[in-house]
Design an enzyme around this catalytic site. Structure first.
Site, PDB file in Angstrom:
ATOM      1  N   SER A 411       0.834  -1.203   0.000  1.00 49.30           N
ATOM      2  CA  SER A 411       0.000   0.000   0.000  1.00 49.30           C
ATOM      3  C   SER A 411       0.871   1.257   0.000  1.00 49.30           C
ATOM      4  CB  SER A 411      -0.873  -0.032   1.256  1.00 49.30           C
ATOM      5  OG  SER A 411      -1.991   0.786   1.101  1.00 49.30           O
ATOM      6  N   CYS A 414       3.668   7.009   3.073  1.00 51.76           N
ATOM      7  CA  CYS A 414       4.644   8.092   3.217  1.00 51.76           C
ATOM      8  C   CYS A 414       5.752   7.667   4.158  1.00 51.76           C
ATOM      9  CB  CYS A 414       3.970   9.307   3.854  1.00 51.76           C
ATOM     10  SG  CYS A 414       3.189  10.351   2.662  1.00 51.76           S
ATOM     11  N   GLN A 489       1.958   7.024  -6.966  1.00 50.16           N
ATOM     12  CA  GLN A 489       0.756   7.691  -6.440  1.00 50.16           C
ATOM     13  C   GLN A 489       1.031   9.187  -6.396  1.00 50.16           C
ATOM     14  OE1 GLN A 489      -0.435   7.890  -2.202  1.00 50.16           O
ATOM     15  NE2 GLN A 489      -2.321   6.835  -2.794  1.00 50.16           N
ATOM     16  N   TYR A 570      -7.186  15.056   1.482  1.00 51.57           N
ATOM     17  CA  TYR A 570      -6.241  15.926   0.780  1.00 51.57           C
ATOM     18  C   TYR A 570      -6.999  16.768  -0.255  1.00 51.57           C
ATOM     19  CZ  TYR A 570      -2.885  13.083   3.277  1.00 51.57           C
ATOM     20  OH  TYR A 570      -2.196  12.469   4.280  1.00 51.57           O
ATOM     21  N   ARG A 618      -7.490   6.500  -5.676  1.00 50.74           N
ATOM     22  CA  ARG A 618      -7.759   6.111  -4.274  1.00 50.74           C
ATOM     23  C   ARG A 618      -8.851   7.007  -3.734  1.00 50.74           C
ATOM     24  NH1 ARG A 618      -4.159   4.290   1.007  1.00 50.74           N
ATOM     25  NH2 ARG A 618      -4.474   2.254   0.088  1.00 50.74           N
ATOM     26  N   GLY A 711      -0.505  -2.337   4.215  1.00 46.53           N
ATOM     27  CA  GLY A 711       0.395  -1.243   4.538  1.00 46.53           C
ATOM     28  C   GLY A 711       1.313  -1.632   5.679  1.00 46.53           C
ATOM     29  N   ARG A 712       0.810  -1.498   6.899  1.00 46.40           N
ATOM     30  CA  ARG A 712       1.653  -1.724   8.075  1.00 46.40           C
ATOM     31  C   ARG A 712       2.321  -3.097   8.103  1.00 46.40           C
ATOM     32  NH1 ARG A 712      -2.854   0.204  12.055  1.00 46.40           N
ATOM     33  NH2 ARG A 712      -4.019  -0.746  10.333  1.00 46.40           N
TER      34      ARG A 712
HETATM   35  C1  LIG Z   1       3.073   5.407   7.835  1.00 42.23           C
HETATM   36  C2  LIG Z   1       1.918   5.431   6.895  1.00 42.23           C
HETATM   37  C3  LIG Z   1       1.948   6.271   5.796  1.00 42.23           C
HETATM   38  C4  LIG Z   1       0.888   6.290   4.877  1.00 42.23           C
HETATM   39  N1  LIG Z   1       0.971   7.059   3.761  1.00 42.23           N
HETATM   40  C5  LIG Z   1       0.023   6.970   2.799  1.00 42.23           C
HETATM   41  C6  LIG Z   1       0.171   7.605   1.550  1.00 42.23           C
HETATM   42  O1  LIG Z   1       1.179   8.224   1.277  1.00 42.23           O
HETATM   43  N2  LIG Z   1      -0.819   7.513   0.649  1.00 42.23           N
HETATM   44  C7  LIG Z   1      -1.949   6.795   0.907  1.00 42.23           C
HETATM   45  O2  LIG Z   1      -2.846   6.738   0.058  1.00 42.23           O
HETATM   46  N3  LIG Z   1      -2.103   6.155   2.066  1.00 42.23           N
HETATM   47  C8  LIG Z   1      -1.155   6.201   3.007  1.00 42.23           C
HETATM   48  N4  LIG Z   1      -1.276   5.475   4.165  1.00 42.23           N
HETATM   49  C9  LIG Z   1      -2.431   4.584   4.325  1.00 42.23           C
HETATM   50  C10 LIG Z   1      -2.047   3.153   3.905  1.00 42.23           C
HETATM   51  O3  LIG Z   1      -1.802   3.082   2.519  1.00 42.23           O
HETATM   52  C11 LIG Z   1      -3.148   2.147   4.272  1.00 42.23           C
HETATM   53  O4  LIG Z   1      -4.301   2.488   3.536  1.00 42.23           O
HETATM   54  C12 LIG Z   1      -3.442   2.139   5.743  1.00 42.23           C
HETATM   55  O5  LIG Z   1      -2.251   2.055   6.510  1.00 42.23           O
HETATM   56  C13 LIG Z   1      -4.338   0.951   6.119  1.00 42.23           C
HETATM   57  O6  LIG Z   1      -3.751  -0.257   5.738  1.00 42.23           O
HETATM   58  P1  LIG Z   1      -2.954  -1.216   6.798  1.00 42.23           P
HETATM   59  O7  LIG Z   1      -3.916  -1.530   7.881  1.00 42.23           O
HETATM   60  O8  LIG Z   1      -2.590  -2.414   5.965  1.00 42.23           O
HETATM   61  O9  LIG Z   1      -1.768  -0.465   7.296  1.00 42.23           O
HETATM   62  C14 LIG Z   1      -0.231   5.462   5.092  1.00 42.23           C
HETATM   63  C15 LIG Z   1      -0.262   4.643   6.231  1.00 42.23           C
HETATM   64  C16 LIG Z   1       0.805   4.595   7.095  1.00 42.23           C
HETATM   65  C17 LIG Z   1       0.749   3.621   8.261  1.00 42.23           C
END
Ligand SMILES: Cc1cc2nc3c(=O)[nH]c(=O)nc-3n(C[C@H](O)[C@H](O)[C@H](O)COP(=O)(O)O)c2cc1C
Ligand SMILES: Cc1cc2nc3c(=O)[nH]c(=O)nc-3n(C[C@H](O)[C@H](O)[C@H](O)COP(=O)(O)OP(=O)(O)OC[C@H]3O[C@@H](n4cnc5c(N)ncnc54)[C@H](O)[C@@H]3O)c2cc1C
Length: 783
Positions: A411, A414, A489, A570, A618, A711-712
């Protein structure tokens, strides 16, 4: 001690039994407005786990209940002429009337006073009671009388349902999904004693009206149901007993206790019948109350303990029930699915049952699911094995001319580690290692289209040559050393710009070195955030040109795909949500207007981006806030982007306003992906608290998304997909030659680990009562 219990249903009677056992001297009276044997409804169901609880708390009533029970192990799903059976479910049913008579007898035996035909209308008549238990059911008069205190929320659901009975024997918990000229009807049916089964019929309000059920008598509506399900009833009649069509009330109460009064059972909270937990919850409430009364020094302390200790469990069950009821309310979303995929969806609808779990219990069923999935992939032109198919996670996928080797996605995240928008060595290692780790597709973090478009000073960008060179280095590394595809992205921070790095204070305004921000409307994120300038047409044009310029640079870097960030509050999301868009021009007001600018940007980028490369968007499919975007809006948003040529909708949620109230949990955003995918008919990627490959397979096999982003989990485990490939035996997964010995080892070990794990799970699983009963009644083998 004096205890008054209002309501002689399962909650009231079981509370009386347990409290009387605990305090034989107490004067306990149950007041019930009906006659003793006057009970309505047909069967009730309990899981084996609930019965274990009953055995522990009151063995005599447990023994009598279990003597009366019908057991079954299988769930059978009938859909479009097919039947799929899945074993190992461990449930049993009993007549509600018998259950209540057993509980009444047991209560009497212990010395509880039962007063029937006694309608209580004022609790003040129990002024001398130490404890007043309010167990008067879902229409609770006393909860409503103290509505300001208990603060119940009653959500009357849209579907219509009616309880009926039949003499039709059933050897499984049976779901029948029946197409009719008016629309879909569903029967939830199970046997509860010899020659008797419960039948709950359910349909949506429109089908109900079209079928002319409004205003029919009980007998007439039973006749209509008998016509619809006649092929299955095989001549058995449908029986009625107050079988009126109703809307299910989903009830939650903010408080369960007032002075010495306590709400139990349906009076405080209900759980939809599709998970068969209403009576279980009622009786387990009684157990929790009795435990609290045994442990706390005073009634007041006990009631607090009951509420605090019990709430989480009740809410968890309610959440599972809600997810299940929503699945049934939207069954039309899945109506054109392959029947085996449909059945898989029924089984996994409430999250507790998963792909791996079903593989253990019903391997043939899951093998059929895998084959059906692989056939859809073959139909898209991939040369995949449909006889011994790989798990859904390892089936390839195609968007325009981009093919991804598997469905696991990193995912966008940032890293807040760029200098003046330039990704550095950290980024090379970060993206490079995740690509080598096996994910089919990687997203970059939100990469900003201009200096003032950044969220924080650490965000990456793509507006100058230096950034372009740095990204090219990363993309080249990914392509040279892995099979992963990489998507850029692009976004603009809008009112969330000029904020601190995540670890210094997420979304908090910069104290120094900030820049001016713009948004759809001049509404700050936090009250003390910078007030953004309402963006004017000139700035809109400038930013649109920046998006296009960054897209062109992205193509030059070699990115395989491009995503437009229209989520998380955003700039572009601030146009879409009515909570952040108060404009009165053609970019505000209706959803069509609010989508105008994001679509304009998307179309301009699409025109600049090569036709053979895919694009995604997204979105935040809900704002989790009153008056904000809902799942239905998200379907409209997805349709609009679909018409503009989007290939994939990346379904996220929230982060629009700071006082949102998201409901977190495992896979918590997946229902939105399911809705968007199956209503707007676009490919989707889901994300959000998905942590295991088992969940990835469950989501894909049930048709709830086409790709699954994590993501995480990827932050701590770059090789998430490689590990999962070893577990599921997907040996074709790409691996750089430098790492092949590691791959060979993990694949070799996984075969043994998986066998050990399955053995442990099978051995560790207690036999269901149905299995025990079958063993006990099996004729002995001849010597
Ligand atoms: C540290 C961090 C940075 C993130 N940066 C972005 C980003 O740049 N763009 C975006 O669309 N989502 C961003 N997200 C959201 C993740 O893409 C994801 O949708 C969210 O963490 C939920 O998924 P997870 O439970 O698998 O972590 C970020 C999440 C985290 C934890
Ligand atoms: C008509 C009906 C049929 C049902 N059929 C089934 C079924 O077939 N299978 C199933 O699994 N679940 C069924 N349910 C739902 C399930 O039984 C409930 O989740 C469960 O019974 C909850 O238990 P309870 O003790 O909290 O409430 P209830 O079982 O509703 O019991 C509440 C009791 O309080 C009494 N009462 C209400 N107000 C007063 C008053 N002012 N004074 C005195 N007494 C009062 C009522 O007569 C009732 O007996 C049915 C519910 C109802 C109401």
């Amino acid at each position: 001690m004096k205890v008054a219990i209002i309501g002689g249903g399962p909650a009231g009677l079981y509370a009386a039994i347990l409290l009387k056992k605990q305090r034989p001297q107490a004067e306990i009276t149950v007041y019930e407005r009906n006659r003793a044997d006057d009970t309505f409804g047909f069967g009730v169901v309990f899981s084996d786990a609930t019965l274990d609880n009953f055995e522990k708390y009151d063995p005599p009533s447990y023994r009598r209940i279990t003597q009366e029970f019908a057991y079954w192990d299988d769930i059978a799903v009938h859909f479009r002429g097919t039947t799929h059976r899945v074993g190992g479910n461990g449930f049993c049913g009993c007549s509600r009337r018998t259950l209540l008579l057993i509980l009444q007898d047991r209560a009497r035996e212990l010395g509880v006073t039962l007063l029937f035909e006694t309608d209580i209308d004022d609790e003040r008549r129990f002024a001398d009671a130490d404890l007043i238990v309010i167990a008067d059911g879902s229409n609770s008069r006393f909860r409503d009388k103290h509505v300001d205190h208990f603060r119940p929320k009653v959500d009357l659901r849209s579907n219509k349902f009616a309880w009926m009975g039949s003499t039709r024997p059933l050897d499984a918990f049976t779901f029948i999904f029946q197409e009719t000229e008016w629309g879909p009807f569903i029967a939830h049916a199970y046997q509860y004693e010899v020659g008797r089964s419960t039948w709950i019929f359910e349909t949506d309000a429109e089908t109900f009206a079209r079928a002319g059920l409004e205003g029919l008598s009980e007998a007439q509506s039973a006749d209509r149901m008998a016509e619809i399900f006649g092929w299955f009833l095989e001549g058995h009649p449908l029986l009625t007993n107050r079988s009126m069509w109703r809307n299910f009330p989903m009830i939650r109460s903010e408080r369960w206790v007032k002075d010495n009064m306590v709400l139990l059972g349906d009076a405080k909270a209900t759980a939809h019948f599709s998970i068969g937990s209403g009576t279980k919850l009622a009786m387990e409430d009684a157990i929790a109350l009795a435990d609290a009364m045994a442990q706390a020094p005073t009634v007041e302390a006990a009631l607090q303990k009951y509420e605090q200790g019990r709430r989480e469990e009740v809410e968890k069950t309610q959440h599972a029930a809600d997810v299940s009821l929503v699945w049934f309310e939207h069954v039309d979303r899945f109506w054109d699915f392959d029947p085996v995929q449909f059945a898989f969806g029924v089984m996994t609808r409430a999250k507790a049952i998963t792909y791996d779990n079903l593989t253990l219990r019903a391997p043939d069923f899951v093998s059929e699911v895998d084959k059906a999935f692989a056939k859809t992939v073959r139909a898209k032109g991939f040369d995949v094995d449909t006889e011994k198919p790989l798990a859904p996670m390892f089936q390839p996928f195609k968007l325009r001319e981009m093919e991804v080797a598997n469905r696991a996605v990193v995912s966008p995240m940032c890293m807040y580690s760029a200098a003046e928008g330039v990704p550095g060595d950290f980024h090379l290692v970060h993206y490079g290692s995740r690509a080598i780790g096996g994910a089919g597709l990687l997203f970059t973090e939100m990469t900003c289209v201009g200096r003032d478009a950044r969220i924080t000073p650490g965000c990456t960008g793509l507006w100058n040559d230096e950034q372009q060179a740095a990204w090219t280095r990363i993309v080249d590394f990914v392509h040279a050393n892995s099979a992963a595809k990489i998507s850029l992205q692009l976004g603009h921070a809008g009112r969330k710009g000029a904020t601190k790095l995540m670890w210094d204070g997420m979304d908090r305004p910069l104290e120094q070195g900030g820049w001016d921000t713009v948004s759809a409307s001049p509404i700050p994120y936090f009250p003390d955030s910078q007030v953004p300038r309402e963006i004017d047409r000139a700035a809109m044009d400038r930013i649109k040109a920046e998006f296009v310029a960054s897209a062109l640079r992205g193509d030059a870097c070699g990115f395989d795909m491009l995503e437009l960030h229209c989520a998380h509050g955003y700039l572009l999301a601030s146009f879409i949500s009515p909570l952040t868009n108060a404009r009165t021009d053609e970019y505000g007001g209706t959803l069509e207007n609010r989508l105008r600018y994001p679509l304009e940007i998307f179309e301009a980028m699409r025109a600049a981006w090569p036709a053979h490369k895919p694009m995604s968007v997204r979105i935040s499919a809900t704002d989790w806030a009153e008056g904000g975007i809902t799942g239905d809006d998200a379907v409209a948003v997805a349709r609009a982007f679909g018409e503009a040529g989007v290939d994939l909708v990346d379904v996220s949620t929230g982060q629009t306003v700071r006082d949102a109230q998201p409901i977190y949990g495992r896979m918590f955003q997946t229902p939105f992906s399911e809705q968007v995918r199956n209503e707007a008919r676009v490919a989707t990627m889901c994300v959000g608290n998905i942590t295991t490959a088992d969940q990835v397979n469950t989501i894909l096999a049930a048709g709830r998304a086409d790709l699954v982003a994590l993501g995480r989990p990827h932050l701590v485990d770059p090789s998430f997909t490689m590990r999962a490939a070893a577990w599921y035996g997907a040996s074709d997964i790409a691996c750089p030659p430098q790492y092949l010995p590691g791959k060979e080892q993990i694949f070799r070990n996984s075969v043994r680990d998986r066998q050990d794990f399955d053995d442990l799970k099978i051995k560790g699983k207690p036999k269901t009562r149905a299995e025990l009963k079958a063993e006990a009644t099996k004729p002995l083998a001849a010597e």
